[in-house]
Motif scaffolding. Sequence first.
Motif, PDB file in Angstrom:
ATOM      1  N   VAL A 257     -60.567   1.451 -14.919  1.00 28.80           N
ATOM      2  CA  VAL A 257     -59.967   2.744 -14.797  1.00 28.80           C
ATOM      3  C   VAL A 257     -59.012   2.988 -13.702  1.00 28.80           C
ATOM      4  O   VAL A 257     -58.003   3.263 -13.459  1.00 28.80           O
ATOM      5  CB  VAL A 257     -60.717   3.988 -14.989  1.00 28.80           C
ATOM      6  N   ALA A 258     -59.683   2.321 -12.454  1.00 24.96           N
ATOM      7  CA  ALA A 258     -59.100   2.256 -11.171  1.00 24.96           C
ATOM      8  C   ALA A 258     -57.885   1.534 -11.263  1.00 24.96           C
ATOM      9  O   ALA A 258     -56.821   1.971 -10.489  1.00 24.96           O
ATOM     10  CB  ALA A 258     -60.151   1.835 -10.205  1.00 24.96           C
ATOM     11  N   VAL A 259     -57.835   0.424 -11.986  1.00 26.29           N
ATOM     12  CA  VAL A 259     -56.546  -0.411 -12.069  1.00 26.29           C
ATOM     13  C   VAL A 259     -55.508   0.540 -12.397  1.00 26.29           C
ATOM     14  O   VAL A 259     -54.313   0.481 -11.895  1.00 26.29           O
ATOM     15  CB  VAL A 259     -56.837  -1.513 -12.904  1.00 26.29           C
ATOM     16  N   ARG A 261     -55.170   3.727 -12.810  1.00 26.75           N
ATOM     17  CA  ARG A 261     -54.731   4.738 -11.829  1.00 26.75           C
ATOM     18  C   ARG A 261     -53.847   4.325 -10.681  1.00 26.75           C
ATOM     19  O   ARG A 261     -53.037   5.009 -10.283  1.00 26.75           O
ATOM     20  CB  ARG A 261     -56.118   5.518 -11.303  1.00 26.75           C
ATOM     21  N   SER A 262     -54.544   3.247 -10.072  1.00 31.85           N
ATOM     22  CA  SER A 262     -53.735   2.924  -8.927  1.00 31.85           C
ATOM     23  C   SER A 262     -52.472   2.361  -9.250  1.00 31.85           C
ATOM     24  O   SER A 262     -51.477   2.456  -8.459  1.00 31.85           O
ATOM     25  CB  SER A 262     -54.573   1.435  -8.134  1.00 31.85           C
TER      26      SER A 262
END
Lengths: 463, 229
Positions: A257-259, A261-262
């Motif tokens: 998810v962080a990927v 979002r970033s």
Amino acid sequence: MKTRSIVRDATAMVLAVELVCGIVLCGTAILHERHARYHELEEMVRGSADSLVGAVQDAEDPGDHVTVNPEEFQPRRGDLYTAYTPDHKLISASSDAARALTPQPHDGFSKLRVNGHTYRVYQREALRIIDRYETGGTGLRRPFTVVYAMPMDHIWDEILEATQFYVLLSAALLALTAVLMIALLRWLLRPLNELAASASLIEERSLHFAPPASSLRIRELRPVSDAIAQSMTRLQHAFALQRRFVSDAAHELKTAVAVVRSSVQVLTLRARSAEQYQAGLDRILADNTRVEELVARMLTLARYEEAPAEPGSTCRLDEQVQMAVSALQNIASLRAVALRAQCETERPARLSAEAAQTLLSNLITNAIEHSPSGSEVVVRIAQTDTGHITLEVRDAGSGIAPENLPHVFERFFREDPSRSRQTGGAGLGLAIAKSIVENAGGTISIQSQPGSGTHVTVTLPAA
Amino acid sequence: MRVLVVEDEPRLAENIALALREGPGYAVDVSLDGEDALLLCTTVAFDLIVLDLMLPRVDGRDVLRKIRAQHSQTPVLILTAISEKQSIIDLLNLGADDYMTKPFDLGELIARARALVRRGTGVRQTYLTVGDVTLNLVEQSVRVGQLPVDLSPTEYRILEYLMHHPRRIVSRQNLLEHLYDFTWEHHSNVIEAHVSNLRRKLRAATGSAVIENLRGRGYRLSAGDEVSA
């Protein structure tokens, strides 16, 4: 279910044993007392009969009727006697009632009921010499039979009275035992309660079990506390694995998810050209596809780990292998890897077609990904003598380092993380394969030589 | 300023690196595993390390422990998927300077990275002042008195590094190490050109030589003796 109590049961058992002992004791006492009383009575009867004989012999009546001189012989109260000539003529009797005392067929002791009373009877022969003066000292020999009877009704009363002590003592002991047993057993079983108390202190969070010292000192309780401690160790291990899986899964999902979002945020850092935005959006889409794949694979794993295999579902592995091989032929040729199927049996395996496809595509994709271009991946199925079907997937790839080999079936394990992440692997392929195979009652193993390739062997029960 | 990003997810590492390059203009190196990260740390003096916890080969926790065991003063920002209190306490006690839980906001990451780099050189404010020259770390702008000085990104980064280390002689090698990551082609005279442009612009604005060029030794920021950081 009816609950039982060790204290109650043990007390009941001990009391039952003690009751039996008490009965045996009282019975023996009664028998012994009876024997002694009978013997005593018989001695008395015999003695009285002998005295009577003496009295009859000393009587001076010459005729057929003998009067016993009361000074010579006085029967005890209630005793009866008679004396007869050999031809059954009564020569003397203690009273009228005594007339019922007729000579018995044999000498010695017997039992007789007279006027509602039971008597012990003794009968003996004797000789009486009369008219000694008249015959010049020799006298006339007159044989006679004495029947002597002594009442024995009172004997049983005496016996019971004498043994009453034992009966009362046994009853008192029974009561005392019951009280003592309950108290002692409770005291003895106290370590069991302490063990239960420490076992009840085990909590889901800590799973820590400290056996009380009392339970360790008792040989019978030792196995129980050891078993609890061992179960706790196993549970701790299982929980640790579960926690690790949850933490690994959280890490994977949050990272994925962080990927995404970033990737979105990087695009917004500054104004960019339309082409840059387009390229950025494509990357976001690709990142998102990887999140979807990760979730799908985790769900697949969860499905095969939790749900038991559908009973009775079977499929022909040769057909499944052909299907999987033709589906993956494209990927293989993209990497210039030859993919070859070798089916030596048509026997169906106890595995659903869907599970077989997931299993095969996982194993074959793994093999293709680890194969250098120009090498070959061989998928072979064969039948064993033991009613199993073996599936082998062999590649000539880089192999797995020996220290990593024990971990390859663990969830989220990646041998070369950066590489497999780039290929989209989440480290779940072999974990999924393992749960499919074990769910179907089979086994899976892996052999690998770094540099010369990897060989996965699956054994499945044939249908 | 040079930053090391240790993250085993290549796409995430890529995005973080891009954000730190584009945002505060740091030079960023990326390590995909702990072993590689430790190796890099022994060769380069980073100004900040962004460290993921779950790493292949050497775990993030061990990387942190080893970095601190080597008496490194580099600030460390931890990226973790675990938001448990105890884990965070443990990490801070191991010598981490800050942490962020995944998924995180990239803007926040940039802000925290900036703050850590600042504090790494003992600066509390978001601006640096040497003589008349004031450098705003957030706006990435430079003023002499009230007048803005127009600098190229590289010139700004050189000035920023020098202002973080005032009155210290900063060698060319040192500048190179902190301004460029391993993806950069090293041409030492390129940095000389940037420094000379920077010196020229500052002299024009202040009327004095803000940056001294000490031949063969490096550069030094000096504005008389009235230096404050």
